[in-house]
Each structure stands twice: as structure tokens, then as C-alpha cells.
Design an enzyme around this catalytic site. Structure first.
Site, PDB file in Angstrom:
ATOM      1  N   LYS A 137       5.852   5.490  -1.485  1.00 34.17           N
ATOM      2  CA  LYS A 137       6.772   6.317  -0.678  1.00 34.17           C
ATOM      3  C   LYS A 137       8.193   6.295  -1.246  1.00 34.17           C
ATOM      4  O   LYS A 137       9.014   7.147  -0.899  1.00 34.17           O
ATOM      5  CB  LYS A 137       6.791   5.836   0.782  1.00 34.17           C
ATOM      6  CG  LYS A 137       5.576   6.303   1.586  1.00 34.17           C
ATOM      7  CD  LYS A 137       5.694   5.907   3.043  1.00 34.17           C
ATOM      8  CE  LYS A 137       4.469   6.348   3.847  1.00 34.17           C
ATOM      9  NZ  LYS A 137       4.508   5.799   5.229  1.00 34.17           N
ATOM     10  N   HIS A 191      -6.070   3.779   0.024  1.00 34.08           N
ATOM     11  CA  HIS A 191      -5.892   3.500   1.450  1.00 34.08           C
ATOM     12  C   HIS A 191      -5.912   4.738   2.353  1.00 34.08           C
ATOM     13  O   HIS A 191      -5.990   4.601   3.571  1.00 34.08           O
ATOM     14  CB  HIS A 191      -4.645   2.633   1.711  1.00 34.08           C
ATOM     15  CG  HIS A 191      -3.331   3.351   1.654  1.00 34.08           C
ATOM     16  ND1 HIS A 191      -2.713   3.737   0.485  1.00 34.08           N
ATOM     17  CD2 HIS A 191      -2.498   3.751   2.642  1.00 34.08           C
ATOM     18  CE1 HIS A 191      -1.575   4.336   0.752  1.00 34.08           C
ATOM     19  NE2 HIS A 191      -1.409   4.359   2.067  1.00 34.08           N
ATOM     20  N   HIS A 192      -5.891   5.941   1.772  1.00 30.50           N
ATOM     21  CA  HIS A 192      -6.051   7.144   2.600  1.00 30.50           C
ATOM     22  C   HIS A 192      -7.353   7.870   2.319  1.00 30.50           C
ATOM     23  O   HIS A 192      -7.544   9.012   2.752  1.00 30.50           O
ATOM     24  CB  HIS A 192      -4.859   8.094   2.421  1.00 30.50           C
ATOM     25  CG  HIS A 192      -3.606   7.593   3.077  1.00 30.50           C
ATOM     26  ND1 HIS A 192      -3.504   7.441   4.437  1.00 30.50           N
ATOM     27  CD2 HIS A 192      -2.420   7.175   2.555  1.00 30.50           C
ATOM     28  CE1 HIS A 192      -2.297   6.956   4.729  1.00 30.50           C
ATOM     29  NE2 HIS A 192      -1.626   6.787   3.597  1.00 30.50           N
ATOM     30  N   HIS A 248       0.812  -1.231   0.000  1.00 28.38           N
ATOM     31  CA  HIS A 248       0.000   0.000   0.000  1.00 28.38           C
ATOM     32  C   HIS A 248       0.841   1.276   0.000  1.00 28.38           C
ATOM     33  O   HIS A 248       0.448   2.281  -0.567  1.00 28.38           O
ATOM     34  CB  HIS A 248      -0.970   0.007   1.190  1.00 28.38           C
ATOM     35  CG  HIS A 248      -0.301   0.102   2.524  1.00 28.38           C
ATOM     36  ND1 HIS A 248       0.185  -1.010   3.184  1.00 28.38           N
ATOM     37  CD2 HIS A 248      -0.004   1.164   3.308  1.00 28.38           C
ATOM     38  CE1 HIS A 248       0.728  -0.621   4.315  1.00 28.38           C
ATOM     39  NE2 HIS A 248       0.638   0.686   4.426  1.00 28.38           N
ATOM     40  N   ASP A 249       2.011   1.248   0.644  1.00 30.13           N
ATOM     41  CA  ASP A 249       2.832   2.465   0.750  1.00 30.13           C
ATOM     42  C   ASP A 249       4.027   2.468  -0.199  1.00 30.13           C
ATOM     43  O   ASP A 249       4.959   3.259  -0.013  1.00 30.13           O
ATOM     44  CB  ASP A 249       3.362   2.601   2.192  1.00 30.13           C
ATOM     45  CG  ASP A 249       2.407   3.377   3.081  1.00 30.13           C
ATOM     46  OD1 ASP A 249       1.555   4.114   2.548  1.00 30.13           O
ATOM     47  OD2 ASP A 249       2.525   3.234   4.318  1.00 30.13           O
ATOM     48  N   HIS A 276       2.102   9.865  -2.357  1.00 30.33           N
ATOM     49  CA  HIS A 276       2.521   8.455  -2.375  1.00 30.33           C
ATOM     50  C   HIS A 276       1.388   7.523  -2.803  1.00 30.33           C
ATOM     51  O   HIS A 276       1.637   6.471  -3.394  1.00 30.33           O
ATOM     52  CB  HIS A 276       3.125   8.025  -1.029  1.00 30.33           C
ATOM     53  CG  HIS A 276       2.126   7.722   0.043  1.00 30.33           C
ATOM     54  ND1 HIS A 276       1.546   8.690   0.824  1.00 30.33           N
ATOM     55  CD2 HIS A 276       1.600   6.539   0.482  1.00 30.33           C
ATOM     56  CE1 HIS A 276       0.717   8.129   1.700  1.00 30.33           C
ATOM     57  NE2 HIS A 276       0.727   6.816   1.506  1.00 30.33           N
ATOM     58  N   ASP A 280      -3.863  -0.177   8.298  1.00 28.17           N
ATOM     59  CA  ASP A 280      -2.715   0.732   8.222  1.00 28.17           C
ATOM     60  C   ASP A 280      -2.726   1.749   9.364  1.00 28.17           C
ATOM     61  O   ASP A 280      -1.700   1.976  10.016  1.00 28.17           O
ATOM     62  CB  ASP A 280      -2.741   1.452   6.864  1.00 28.17           C
ATOM     63  CG  ASP A 280      -1.544   2.360   6.667  1.00 28.17           C
ATOM     64  OD1 ASP A 280      -0.431   1.966   7.077  1.00 28.17           O
ATOM     65  OD2 ASP A 280      -1.718   3.453   6.114  1.00 28.17           O
TER      66      ASP A 280
HETATM   67  P1  C2E Z   1       1.879   6.448   8.485  1.00 25.09           P
HETATM   68  O1  C2E Z   1       2.828   6.878   9.533  1.00 25.09           O
HETATM   69  O2  C2E Z   1       1.964   5.034   8.043  1.00 25.09           O
HETATM   70  O3  C2E Z   1       0.415   6.734   8.978  1.00 25.09           O
HETATM   71  C1  C2E Z   1      -0.688   6.200   8.309  1.00 25.09           C
HETATM   72  C2  C2E Z   1      -1.952   6.869   8.755  1.00 25.09           C
HETATM   73  O4  C2E Z   1      -2.201   6.566  10.125  1.00 25.09           O
HETATM   74  C3  C2E Z   1      -1.957   8.373   8.672  1.00 25.09           C
HETATM   75  O5  C2E Z   1      -2.255   8.789   7.372  1.00 25.09           O
HETATM   76  C4  C2E Z   1      -3.085   8.716   9.661  1.00 25.09           C
HETATM   77  O6  C2E Z   1      -4.334   8.516   9.061  1.00 25.09           O
HETATM   78  C5  C2E Z   1      -2.908   7.647  10.730  1.00 25.09           C
HETATM   79  N1  C2E Z   1      -2.093   8.188  11.845  1.00 25.09           N
HETATM   80  C6  C2E Z   1      -0.795   8.014  12.065  1.00 25.09           C
HETATM   81  N2  C2E Z   1      -0.409   8.630  13.203  1.00 25.09           N
HETATM   82  C7  C2E Z   1      -1.499   9.212  13.726  1.00 25.09           C
HETATM   83  C8  C2E Z   1      -1.744   9.999  14.922  1.00 25.09           C
HETATM   84  O7  C2E Z   1      -0.862  10.269  15.720  1.00 25.09           O
HETATM   85  N3  C2E Z   1      -3.035  10.399  15.119  1.00 25.09           N
HETATM   86  C9  C2E Z   1      -4.029  10.100  14.255  1.00 25.09           C
HETATM   87  N4  C2E Z   1      -5.261  10.555  14.522  1.00 25.09           N
HETATM   88  N5  C2E Z   1      -3.829   9.389  13.126  1.00 25.09           N
HETATM   89  C10 C2E Z   1      -2.581   8.932  12.860  1.00 25.09           C
HETATM   90  P2  C2E Z   1      -1.848  10.274   6.906  1.00 25.09           P
HETATM   91  O8  C2E Z   1      -2.136  11.244   7.966  1.00 25.09           O
HETATM   92  O9  C2E Z   1      -2.465  10.482   5.567  1.00 25.09           O
HETATM   93  O10 C2E Z   1      -0.297  10.191   6.745  1.00 25.09           O
HETATM   94  C11 C2E Z   1       0.309   9.478   5.688  1.00 25.09           C
HETATM   95  C12 C2E Z   1       1.761   9.341   5.945  1.00 25.09           C
HETATM   96  O11 C2E Z   1       2.350  10.647   6.001  1.00 25.09           O
HETATM   97  C13 C2E Z   1       2.105   8.717   7.294  1.00 25.09           C
HETATM   98  O12 C2E Z   1       2.086   7.297   7.183  1.00 25.09           O
HETATM   99  C14 C2E Z   1       3.481   9.283   7.551  1.00 25.09           C
HETATM  100  O13 C2E Z   1       4.461   8.605   6.838  1.00 25.09           O
HETATM  101  C15 C2E Z   1       3.372  10.684   6.991  1.00 25.09           C
HETATM  102  N6  C2E Z   1       3.014  11.671   8.041  1.00 25.09           N
HETATM  103  C16 C2E Z   1       1.775  12.061   8.404  1.00 25.09           C
HETATM  104  N7  C2E Z   1       1.849  13.012   9.351  1.00 25.09           N
HETATM  105  C17 C2E Z   1       3.161  13.218   9.620  1.00 25.09           C
HETATM  106  C18 C2E Z   1       3.887  14.102  10.516  1.00 25.09           C
HETATM  107  O14 C2E Z   1       3.311  14.861  11.281  1.00 25.09           O
HETATM  108  N8  C2E Z   1       5.238  13.998  10.493  1.00 25.09           N
HETATM  109  C19 C2E Z   1       5.898  13.165   9.664  1.00 25.09           C
HETATM  110  N9  C2E Z   1       7.233  13.111   9.690  1.00 25.09           N
HETATM  111  N10 C2E Z   1       5.249  12.335   8.800  1.00 25.09           N
HETATM  112  C20 C2E Z   1       3.890  12.354   8.779  1.00 25.09           C
HETATM  113 FE    FE Z   2       0.031   5.424   3.164  1.00 24.04          FE
HETATM  114 FE    FE Z   3       1.630   2.153   5.968  1.00 23.66          FE
END
Ligand code: C2E
Ligand code: FE
Ligand code: FE
Ligand code: SIN
Ligand code: SIN
Ligand code: SIN
Length: 367
Positions: free
Chosen positions: A227, A278-279, A223-224, A252, A307
Site C-alpha cells: 500500500k 492474501h486477496h 501483507h499490506d 498493492h 486480514d
Molecule cells: P482492508 O480495509 O484491509 O480490507 C481487507 C479485506 O477485508 C477486503 O479486501 C475485503 O475482502 C474485506 N472487507 C473489508 N471490509 C469489508 C466489508 O465491509 N464487507 C465485506 N464483505 N468485506 C470487507 P478488498 O476488498 O480486496 O480490499 C482491499 C483493500 O482495498 C482494503 O483493505 C481497503 O484498503 C481498500 N478498499 C476496499 N474497498 C474499499 C472502499 O469501498 N473504499 C475505500 N476507501 N477503500 C476500499
Molecule cells: Fe490487502
Molecule cells: Fe490489511
């Protein structure tokens, strides 16, 4: 028996088995056919396990589970000598191994065993015909017939082993590629495995069929994969992303879709849909399209839950891990919001299986 008879029999068998592609069912068909052709009471078809030097029955009429040492009995003699064995009177035959009879309360009155070898001459297994009926025992014509049939068994087993190997290679390749994207993300491939298992758990509990579950298990880890196309500085940023960075990050999903989409390949197309969807969010407002409800593919809705649950329960460069309880609470809170409510309820109902997967897959998968 002349050549026309033999041809007739082989055509009949060929016709039967050409429509079947599952190894177990194929061998069962061949077993039944052989039993009829040489009028035996039973047939067992064994596959040789070189690691354990054992013969494992794939077909064994009247028995659920049968494993015998490869150096014992009439079957063992066939494997060891490479020659067809006929036993006219097993209980007065030094070669005969009575263990199976004793355990099964069965009386073997006659045996015909054809050993199977691959092109390199390595043992592949054996076909064993039991109790000529009416007796007294199997003759050379039976042996001749079984040699013909055994050729089918050999190629059936070889094809299946090759298919298994290709399938295993394919699975490994998928996990390795998916992990390449995750490595950039400072994650281990345990993440891709957990997402696969959580997704499979939901699909199974929803009553989806096995081909769908198998396909989902294979494609969920990808799914990712998009990236790969995102700058490392963004992926590894320790803190919160600004709007511009997050917009880049969101690409991504589409990058993965473009990478994977292949109209000639159902599995890759499914993988592309998962990456694309997936998002997306059940109530709308997700990305890349902002579609909602059942506009989002089922596989995309399933992987979304898997995810996010995995992202919440694990450490990310930008967040500490949440407890399982808190993460499940988030899934519950987002029923009908971020997540398809039916799928979210199913996931919550499977909490024991979920916790088990979480505990079991903390480290690297077997390669
Ligand atoms: P990921 O880390 O695999 O997170 C996947 C999804 O899990 C996120 O999609 C979000 O829907 C949920 N998620 C993850 N952490 C949290 C959290 O602390 N609280 C809540 N409520 N939901 C959470 P999203 O937001 O579309 O992000 C996609 C990807 O973008 C993430 O994959 C990560 O790689 C990156 N990302 C998102 N926010 C941040 C950030 O604040 N800092 C950094 N460095 N990367 C981020
Ligand atoms: Fe993703
Ligand atoms: Fe993931
Ligand atoms: C069997 O009953 O299947 C094994 C007997 C033997 O190979 O001697
Ligand atoms: C699955 O079969 O993929 C989920 C359950 C498990 O990990 O054993
Ligand atoms: C598959 O593609 O093999 C699974 C069926 C689906 O796409 O929903």
C-alpha cells in the site's frame, strides 16, 4: 594435567556443542559435560539479570526453576569479587546461602563457582559445580578445567544475547515498516499485530510446527506493505472506490510481492507469498491471479482470514466496525467461498482466543 589433556577435553566439548544452536540445549550440554569432567553431582549455569540483580538458572540439575539474588551465597561472592570460589565445607562457610538446600531438601557438601564476565567486565553469569564425587572437595585442577569450559559458556551466552538483540531489532523493523504502510491507511499498528496473532492462532490450531508459526507471525504484518505504492487519495477515500480506483488499489498485492521477494531469504520469500496471495479466494475470483484452492499458499490462505476478520471488526475510512459475532458469521458464511473451509472452521473453533486477541490489542504495540 598437561596441555594435551586440556586440548583433548576442549576438542571433545567443541565437537559436542558445534552441532547445537539453541541456547538452552547448548547450556544443558555444557552442564552435563562439566559434571562429567570434574565428577560433580550437579551443575547449575546462571545468567545474570542486571535489571533485577538476580541470577537465573538456565541449567539446574534436579531443580525446575531457580532464581537467586546476585549478592548472596557462594555464587554471589564469585560475582561480587570476580574470583573463582571454592567451598570445601559449605555448612561451616559464612558465604554459603542455605536457602536453596532448605527448599530442595538437598545437602551441599562442596562447591566450585566460576563467575562469568563479558569483554567490558560486566557480569554475565556463573557456573556452579556442586558436590565433588567422590569427595571431599573440588581442587585446583577442577577449577582450571572449569575456567576453560567457562570460556565456552561466556561466548555461548554472548552469542545468544546478541542473536536475541538482532532478532528483536529485526522484528521491530518489520513492525515499523509494516506500520508505515498502515499509517497511510489511517490505521494503527495494532492492526498489524492483531493480524499476526490471528494468523499464529490458526497455524497453531492446525498443528503447524513452531518454526512455521514463528515465521508466519513475523511475515503476516507485512501483507499490506504494498500500500506504500498506492496514492493516498485512494487509500483514504471516505466512501466507496470506483472501478478504476479499486483496480489501482488491487495492485498493492503485487507491489508488496515485488518489494519483498528475495530468493536468498526464506523469510522474505514467505512474506512475498503472503502479500501476493492474501486477496486470492479459495473458490477463485480473487486477485492478482485468480488462483484457487491449494494453488494459494497456506500462509496466504491463513492471512486472508486474519486480514478480513480484522478489516470487518475495525473502523475503515469506508466502513463502520462490525461486531465480533457478525464478523465471525461472515467467516462462517464464506467457508469454501472466500476462505479455505478447514482454516475457517479452525478459526471459528478458536473464537475465545480470537476474542482475547481482539480485546488485548486495541492500542499501540510495545516498541
Ligand atoms: P482492508 O480495509 O484491509 O480490507 C481487507 C479485506 O477485508 C477486503 O479486501 C475485503 O475482502 C474485506 N472487507 C473489508 N471490509 C469489508 C466489508 O465491509 N464487507 C465485506 N464483505 N468485506 C470487507 P478488498 O476488498 O480486496 O480490499 C482491499 C483493500 O482495498 C482494503 O483493505 C481497503 O484498503 C481498500 N478498499 C476496499 N474497498 C474499499 C472502499 O469501498 N473504499 C475505500 N476507501 N477503500 C476500499
Ligand atoms: Fe490487502
Ligand atoms: Fe490489511
Ligand atoms: C545454590 O545452592 O545454588 C546457591 C548456594 C550458594 O551460592 O551459596
Ligand atoms: C499468538 O501467540 O500469536 C496468538 C495468541 C496470543 O496473542 O497470545
Ligand atoms: C519459512 O519460510 O521459514 C517457513 C516455511 C514455509 O515457507 O512454508
Amino acid at each position: 594435567m598437561d596441555n594435551d589433556d586440556k586440548l583433548e577435553i576442549l576438542l571433545r566439548l567443541g565437537n559436542k556443542i558445534s552441532r547445537e544452536n539453541n541456547l538452552d540445549r547448548l547450556l544443558a550440554l555444557i552442564g552435563d559435560f562439566s559434571t562429567e569432567i570434574v565428577s560433580a553431582e550437579r551443575c547449575s549455569i546462571f545468567i545474570y539479570d542486571p535489571q533485577k540483580d538476580q541470577l537465573v538458572a538456565k541449567v539446574a540439575h534436579g531443580i525446575d526453576h531457580l532464581v537467586i539474588p546476585a549478592d548472596k551465597g557462594v555464587v554471589g561472592a564469585a560475582i561480587q569479587t570476580g574470583e573463582i570460589q571454592i567451598s570445601a565445607d559449605p555448612y561451616h562457610d559464612m558465604r554459603f546461602n542455605q536457602d536453596v538446600d532448605v527448599e530442595q531438601q538437598f545437602v551441599t557438601r562442596s562447591l566450585l563457582v566460576i563467575p562469568l564476565f563479558n569483554k567490558e567486565g560486566k557480569p554475565l553469569g556463573a557456573v556452579e559445580m556442586i558436590n565433588k564425587n567422590p569427595g571431599p572437595f573440588f581442587n585446583n585442577i577442577d577449577a582450571e578445567l572449569m575456567v576453560l569450559i567457562a570460556n565456552y559458556v561466556t561466548s555461548t551466552i554472548e552469542n545468544a544475547l546478541l542473536y536475541e538483540k538482532i532478532k528483536k531489532t529485526q522484528t521491530n523493523l518489520i513492525y515499523k515498516l509494516s506500520t508505515a504502510a498502515e499509517f497511510k491507511d489511517n490505521e494503527t499498528s495494532a492492526h498489524t499485530l492483531r493480524v499476526a496473532h490471528y494468523s499464529a492462532t490458526i497455524a497453531r490450531a492446525m498443528g503447524r510446527d513452531q518454526p512455521f508459526i514463528d515465521a508466519l507471525t513475523l511475515v503476516a504484518p507485512m501483507h499490506d506493505i504494498g500500500k506504500i505504492g498506492i496514492p493516498e487519495a485512494i487509500i483514504k477515500k471516505p466512501g466507496k472506490l470506483d472501478n478504476e480506483e479499486f483496480a489501482i488499489m488491487q495492485q498493492h498485492a503485487l507491489i508488496g510481492y515485488q518489494l519483498l521477494f528475495d530468493s536468498d531469504n526464506d523469510l522474505l520469500t514467505m512474506a512475498a507469498r503472503v502479500s501476493h496471495d492474501h486477496h486470492e479466494k479459495w473458490s477463485g475470483g480473487g486477485y492478482p491471479k485468480g488462483i484457487r484452492g491449494e494453488e494459494i499458499s497456506l500462509e496466504g490462505r491463513i492471512v486472508a482470514i486474519a486480514d478480513v476478520f480484522d478489516a470487518l471488526t475495525t473502523r475503515r475510512p469506508y466502513k463502520e466496525p462490525w461486531s465480533i459475532e457478525r464478523s465471525l458469521g461472515y467467516i462462517e458464511e464464506q467457508q469454501g467461498g472466500h476462505f479455505d473451509p478447514d482454516l475457517a472452521r479452525t478459526f471459528l473453533a478458536e473464537r475465545d482466543a480470537v476474542a482475547e486477541i481482539f480485546c488485548r490489542h486495541q492500542e499501540e504495540p510495545p516498541s
